[in-house]
Write an enzyme that holds these catalytic residues in place. Sequence first.
Site, mmCIF file in Angstrom:
data_model
loop_
_atom_site.group_PDB
_atom_site.id
_atom_site.type_symbol
_atom_site.label_atom_id
_atom_site.label_comp_id
_atom_site.label_asym_id
_atom_site.label_seq_id
_atom_site.Cartn_x
_atom_site.Cartn_y
_atom_site.Cartn_z
ATOM 1 N N ASP A 67 0.856 -1.185 0.000
ATOM 2 C CA ASP A 67 0.000 0.000 0.000
ATOM 3 C C ASP A 67 0.890 1.232 0.000
ATOM 4 O O ASP A 67 2.107 1.128 0.189
ATOM 5 C CB ASP A 67 -0.991 -0.014 1.173
ATOM 6 N N TYR A 69 2.970 4.690 0.854
ATOM 7 C CA TYR A 69 3.664 5.165 2.052
ATOM 8 C C TYR A 69 2.693 6.028 2.875
ATOM 9 O O TYR A 69 2.052 6.921 2.329
ATOM 10 C CB TYR A 69 4.881 6.008 1.677
ATOM 11 N N PHE A 80 6.510 1.648 -4.245
ATOM 12 C CA PHE A 80 7.909 1.833 -3.846
ATOM 13 C C PHE A 80 8.471 3.224 -4.166
ATOM 14 O O PHE A 80 9.494 3.617 -3.616
ATOM 15 C CB PHE A 80 8.825 0.752 -4.458
ATOM 16 N N HIS A 190 10.950 -9.718 0.762
ATOM 17 C CA HIS A 190 10.742 -8.285 0.596
ATOM 18 C C HIS A 190 12.072 -7.529 0.767
ATOM 19 O O HIS A 190 12.947 -7.961 1.533
ATOM 20 C CB HIS A 190 9.728 -7.803 1.644
#
Length: 223
Positions: A67, A69, A80, A190
């Site tokens: 989702d 920031y 990202f 991740h």
Amino acid sequence: MKVRIEASWKNLLINEFEQSYFLDLSQKIKQMYLGNEGNIFPKGSEIFRAFDLCPVEETKVVILGQDPYPTRGHAHGLSFSVCDDVRPFPKSLNNIFKEINEDIGKPFPENGNLTRWAAQGVLLLNTVLTVEEGNPDSHKGIGWEQFTDRVIELLSSEKEHLVFILWGAKAAKKRELIDERKHKVLSSVHPSPLSAYRGFFGCKHFSKANDYLSMNKLSNIDW
């Protein structure tokens, strides 16, 4: 329902925008933006920015995030990615740039704005497209996941030779939506500092993505 989104995506998703879950989701999101006066990210005009910058026919790579920031001034509709002036880079993004440097020798960029990737056919898609300030995962389960799952399914069925990059356990679950006979899936832990050293560093996803694109006579991404 009228949704402001790039034309090719509107054509692909036209039926989805009329589904009852999406109508409910749209009402929820509208009320949240009206009631929070700037505390929902990204700003409303950027919710579908990943799609607006990367038309269906130009999409070659899909990088799946979770989702936006939840920090003010960071999110602008691309997974990202952060706005030009954000310093230091978020830790996961910094690790992405570190892996790019190790993988293909490209130096760290001047900023963390990944619009330059989107312009080359990289769909920077979060599974949830909005978030409340300071509250990560706050819009989980309100309907975005159903919508973005459908996006992945339609891309898989309608296109060929895409590269899907899935980082982390949540993203990896989306693998079942992708026809791997037609597409390349690259998966690892991740890039978060909590997990990056357990397999993200050294995954070489950026060179592997370009190798696959080259093999299928598609232009490489300048990471």
